[in-house]
Design a protein around this motif. Structure first.
Motif, PDB file in Angstrom:
ATOM      1  N   PRO A  32      53.761  42.322  31.728  1.00  0.00           N
ATOM      2  CA  PRO A  32      53.909  41.696  33.042  1.00  0.00           C
ATOM      3  C   PRO A  32      52.979  42.304  34.079  1.00  0.00           C
ATOM      4  O   PRO A  32      52.775  43.512  34.111  1.00  0.00           O
ATOM      5  N   GLU A  33      52.413  41.418  34.885  1.00  0.00           N
ATOM      6  CA  GLU A  33      51.517  41.866  35.952  1.00  0.00           C
ATOM      7  C   GLU A  33      52.223  41.695  37.296  1.00  0.00           C
ATOM      8  O   GLU A  33      53.117  40.869  37.416  1.00  0.00           O
ATOM      9  N   PRO A  34      51.888  42.432  38.300  1.00  0.00           N
ATOM     10  CA  PRO A  34      50.720  43.334  38.385  1.00  0.00           C
ATOM     11  C   PRO A  34      50.950  44.724  37.801  1.00  0.00           C
ATOM     12  O   PRO A  34      49.994  45.497  37.676  1.00  0.00           O
ATOM     13  N   GLU A  35      52.186  45.036  37.389  1.00  0.00           N
ATOM     14  CA  GLU A  35      52.470  46.407  36.956  1.00  0.00           C
ATOM     15  C   GLU A  35      51.572  46.847  35.796  1.00  0.00           C
ATOM     16  O   GLU A  35      51.102  47.977  35.760  1.00  0.00           O
ATOM     17  N   VAL A  37      48.689  45.451  34.609  1.00  0.00           N
ATOM     18  CA  VAL A  37      47.291  45.037  34.557  1.00  0.00           C
ATOM     19  C   VAL A  37      46.412  46.270  34.314  1.00  0.00           C
ATOM     20  O   VAL A  37      46.645  47.346  34.881  1.00  0.00           O
ATOM     21  N   ARG A  82      42.936  50.924  43.586  1.00  0.00           N
ATOM     22  CA  ARG A  82      42.495  50.342  42.323  1.00  0.00           C
ATOM     23  C   ARG A  82      41.097  49.745  42.499  1.00  0.00           C
ATOM     24  O   ARG A  82      40.867  48.960  43.418  1.00  0.00           O
ATOM     25  N   ASP A  85      40.809  46.021  42.815  1.00  0.00           N
ATOM     26  CA  ASP A  85      41.160  45.346  44.061  1.00  0.00           C
ATOM     27  C   ASP A  85      40.029  45.336  45.084  1.00  0.00           C
ATOM     28  O   ASP A  85      40.164  44.714  46.140  1.00  0.00           O
ATOM     29  N   ILE A  87      36.978  44.013  46.810  1.00  0.00           N
ATOM     30  CA  ILE A  87      36.416  42.656  46.841  1.00  0.00           C
ATOM     31  C   ILE A  87      35.174  42.586  47.712  1.00  0.00           C
ATOM     32  O   ILE A  87      34.150  42.033  47.324  1.00  0.00           O
ATOM     33  N   ASP A  88      35.273  43.140  48.882  1.00  0.00           N
ATOM     34  CA  ASP A  88      34.229  42.970  49.862  1.00  0.00           C
ATOM     35  C   ASP A  88      33.505  44.301  50.105  1.00  0.00           C
ATOM     36  O   ASP A  88      34.175  45.299  50.360  1.00  0.00           O
ATOM     37  N   ALA A  91      32.813  42.114  44.570  1.00  0.00           N
ATOM     38  CA  ALA A  91      33.889  42.349  43.609  1.00  0.00           C
ATOM     39  C   ALA A  91      33.294  42.949  42.343  1.00  0.00           C
ATOM     40  O   ALA A  91      32.485  42.313  41.671  1.00  0.00           O
ATOM     41  N   PRO A  92      33.639  44.170  41.990  1.00  0.00           N
ATOM     42  CA  PRO A  92      33.002  44.808  40.825  1.00  0.00           C
ATOM     43  C   PRO A  92      33.286  44.020  39.544  1.00  0.00           C
ATOM     44  O   PRO A  92      34.443  43.678  39.286  1.00  0.00           O
ATOM     45  N   PRO A  93      32.262  43.714  38.775  1.00  0.00           N
ATOM     46  CA  PRO A  93      32.503  43.039  37.497  1.00  0.00           C
ATOM     47  C   PRO A  93      33.286  43.948  36.563  1.00  0.00           C
ATOM     48  O   PRO A  93      33.026  45.153  36.504  1.00  0.00           O
ATOM     49  N   LEU A  94      34.259  43.397  35.850  1.00  0.00           N
ATOM     50  CA  LEU A  94      35.072  44.190  34.935  1.00  0.00           C
ATOM     51  C   LEU A  94      34.358  44.325  33.592  1.00  0.00           C
ATOM     52  O   LEU A  94      33.467  43.549  33.266  1.00  0.00           O
TER      53      LEU A  94
ATOM     54  N   ARG B 206      54.887  35.369  39.262  1.00  0.00           N
ATOM     55  CA  ARG B 206      56.088  35.075  38.492  1.00  0.00           C
ATOM     56  C   ARG B 206      57.346  35.160  39.371  1.00  0.00           C
ATOM     57  O   ARG B 206      58.329  34.485  39.117  1.00  0.00           O
ATOM     58  N   ARG B 229      42.908  39.108  39.908  1.00  0.00           N
ATOM     59  CA  ARG B 229      42.830  40.309  39.078  1.00  0.00           C
ATOM     60  C   ARG B 229      44.146  41.076  38.985  1.00  0.00           C
ATOM     61  O   ARG B 229      44.209  42.097  38.330  1.00  0.00           O
ATOM     62  N   SER B 230      45.160  40.574  39.665  1.00  0.00           N
ATOM     63  CA  SER B 230      46.442  41.279  39.596  1.00  0.00           C
ATOM     64  C   SER B 230      47.630  40.333  39.479  1.00  0.00           C
ATOM     65  O   SER B 230      48.740  40.777  39.221  1.00  0.00           O
ATOM     66  N   LYS B 306      36.927  38.468  34.823  1.00  0.00           N
ATOM     67  CA  LYS B 306      35.919  39.516  34.680  1.00  0.00           C
ATOM     68  C   LYS B 306      34.941  39.518  35.857  1.00  0.00           C
ATOM     69  O   LYS B 306      34.443  40.561  36.262  1.00  0.00           O
ATOM     70  N   ASP B 307      34.660  38.338  36.378  1.00  0.00           N
ATOM     71  CA  ASP B 307      33.587  38.208  37.374  1.00  0.00           C
ATOM     72  C   ASP B 307      34.058  37.852  38.777  1.00  0.00           C
ATOM     73  O   ASP B 307      33.260  37.889  39.710  1.00  0.00           O
ATOM     74  N   ASN B 340      31.954  36.158  46.138  1.00  0.00           N
ATOM     75  CA  ASN B 340      31.015  36.908  46.968  1.00  0.00           C
ATOM     76  C   ASN B 340      29.647  36.226  46.964  1.00  0.00           C
ATOM     77  O   ASN B 340      29.177  35.757  45.928  1.00  0.00           O
ATOM     78  N   LEU B 343      27.182  37.444  44.396  1.00  0.00           N
ATOM     79  CA  LEU B 343      27.453  37.172  42.989  1.00  0.00           C
ATOM     80  C   LEU B 343      27.248  35.680  42.725  1.00  0.00           C
ATOM     81  O   LEU B 343      27.339  34.869  43.636  1.00  0.00           O
TER      82      LEU B 343
END
Lengths: 132, 419
Positions: A32-35, A37, A82, A85, A87-88, A91-94, B206, B229-230, B306-307, B340, B343
């Motif tokens: 379950p997210e966000p916990e 993730v 995190r 999180d 964004i500005d 947003a770092p690519p994962l 959820r 992302r979360s 991812k992006d 962004n 990107l």
């Protein structure tokens, strides 16, 4: 309390520049997210009397720099941030290797942790950054 | 005459860009007329020269609706209140007035827009022209308060319009991308000024999913952000002080913001975030909106986590009769995707767009999309009627560019690059 104890207490612990080379946010998650993730996280402790004003920059293998991300940590507080999180301005690519550079106006202590939940047997790791 | 109007500093720079920097233009001139007659001279000169003239608002659009190598007109010198009638609840503004300026001017006279969007820097006419909207099932887009006004047509004539004398022109003009003419004055049907309580809660999808329909019904203005992302969600509730969903019924969420102020102060200034992002937004029928969002959420989680870190925004809007309104004749739910500016956004947007089209979504006129006239005319029952009015008011096409030709006349998405 002696005078020398008082002076010791007022001296902020830490350094003003920190580096963590081993960044890599896992792309997948289980549970379950966000916990649950998957994430990379910075833990910043500011023991001093002043607000810590930070600039976090991410550096990638191809030379690209992301950021700086302005952050602050109040006096005598800890803050967990995190990487997912951010964004500005970018947003770092994962799923890509990167390094984290933290620069602060006052001494702080920086710890790094990762939660990887890609498989049910979850993994966590934690390490101190390099400070100077 | 028009040389006197030229702002030399702007001319030397000879450049224009939108707020994110993703759209730029290199016009021959950027002009800032101070009177309606100066504006008429500019349009007539452009018509005589065969030059395109486009009117720019605050540049808060992600499509090239302003882009031209001809003349760009700014109404920055035509701002403020023309007159008002507090008993009738009406006011007339010069078209270059920003929403922030309008908010202050109207509030001091006891008047208010019934609803606003998320941004206060836009000019009133620019916000109307691109279909800018806020949220709330009882509230139409911002142009729904337009009851008449004055515009300079493509032949440089002044055309007054109102609901009594020319209702079709009014319905066409409300959302018209500056293609019928350049507004100089706009008449508004407003309400008494009022206070709003803004509450924001954090939760996750959820936990809040089943509550969304009730939140829409119970609150004056409700919308939510979803963070890809979360899977976290921010709920935003705007009501008269003490109104809306009871706090105790939101035990699944954490209150993070609680402010009460006059209506015009409740627009989030977004001073805490940068402007360098691009956006796509589609309006789908409200009854299918959450189903569409669920699929969009799944697609983002599967393909784009991812992006893409930026949140998605979901809002509701009342139906209206404006010919090119994305809410024409149907209650709408809007879903927006943001990325962004530094990107790539097209791989993300073009992957999401077919999903919105499956739901007969209508793209926001000021945000990124790939649709052109051939596809758009199927979405708007009064499409051709609008085009007739536009051709009548601008017979030589002085307000038309290649982009607008593709968008409104003869475009095919296979022939035109995404914009």
């Amino acid at each position: 309390m002696t005078d020398s104890d008082s002076e010791t207490d007022e001296t902020p612990i830490g350094e003003t520049r920190w580096v963590i080379p081993g960044g890599h946010v896992p792309t997948g998650s289980t549970g379950p997210e966000p916990e649950m993730v998957s994430h990379d996280k910075l833990c910043v402790l500011n023991t001093g009397p002043e607000m810590a004003t930070l600039e976090v920059t991410l550096r990638y293998g191809d030379g690209h720099e992301a950021g700086p991300y302005p952050l602050s940590v109040a006096s005598e507080r800890v803050r967990h941030i995190r990487i997912n999180d951010l964004i500005d301005p970018y947003a770092p690519p994962l799923g890509r290797d990167y390094a984290i550079v933290v620069e602060s106006n006052v001494p702080v202590v920086v710890q790094f942790s990762r939660q990887d939940t890609r498989q049910a047997e979850n993994a966590t790791l934690s390490t101190m950054g390099y400070g100077e | 005459m028009t040389q006197d109007i030229l702002d030399e500093d702007d001319h030397e720079e000879a450049g224009w860009e939108n707020w994110s920097g993703s759209i730029t233009a290199d016009p021959d001139e950027i002009l800032e007329p101070e009177t309606e007659s100066e504006l008429q001279d500019i349009v007539r000169r452009c018509a005589d020269d065969g030059t395109t003239v486009r009117v720019a608002g605050a540049g808060h659009s992600w499509t090239p609706v302003v882009e031209t190598d001809g003349v760009i007109v700014s109404l920055a010198n035509m701002t403020g209140l023309v007159d008002h009638d507090p008993d009738a609840g009406t006011a007339t503004l010069y078209a270059g007035t920003t929403l922030e300026e309008a908010g202050t001017e109207l509030h001091t006279r006891g008047l208010a827009f019934p609803n606003l969007g998320d941004v206060s820097m836009q000019t009133v006419a620019g916000a109307f022209g691109t279909g800018t909207h806020g949220t709330g099932p009882e509230f139409g887009n911002l142009s729904s308060v337009l009851t008449g006004g004055r515009l300079v047509t493509g032949t440089g004539e002044i055309r007054e319009f109102n609901a009594e004398d020319n209702p079709d022109l009014l319905r066409a003009a409300k959302v018209s991308l500056g293609t019928l003419g350049i507004f100089t004055e706009i008449e508004l049907d407003l309400q008494d000024t009022y206070k709003i309580q803004r509450r924001e809660y954090c939760t996750n999808w959820r936990e809040c999913k089943e509550h969304i329909p009730n939140l829409i019904e119970e609150n004056r203005n409700f919308d939510f952000y979803w963070y890809p992302r979360s899977d976290e969600v921010k709920l935003r509730l705007l009501n008269g002080p003490g109104g809306g969903t009871d706090h105790d019924d939101l035990e699944y969420a954490t209150l993070v913001e609680n402010q009460t102020g006059w209506w015009q102060e409740t627009i989030p200034a977004h001073d805490d975030i940068g402007r360098e992002f691009d956006e796509m937004e589609y309006a789908v029928a409200r009854e299918n909106g959450l189903e569409c969002f669920e699929k969009a959420r799944e697609r983002v989680r599967e393909n784009w986590r991812k992006d893409v870190g930026w949140r998605m925004l979901v809002r509701t809007i009342a139906p209206d009769e404006a010919m090119l309104s994305t809410e024409y004749d149907r209650e709408a739910m809007t879903i927006s995707c943001i990325q962004n500016a530094d990107l790539e956004h097209w791989p993300y947007f073009t992957d999401m767009e077919p999903l919105f089209r499956e739901y007969d979504g209508r793209p926001h006129w000021g945000k990124k999309h790939t649709l052109r006239a051939a596809e758009l005319e199927e979405l708007y029952p009064e499409w051709e009627h609008f085009q007739e009015i536009r051709r009548d008011l601008d017979p030589e096409g002085v307000f038309m560019t290649d982009y607008l030709e593709a968008l409104l006349e003869d475009g095919s998405s296979s022939e035109v690059e995404p914009t």
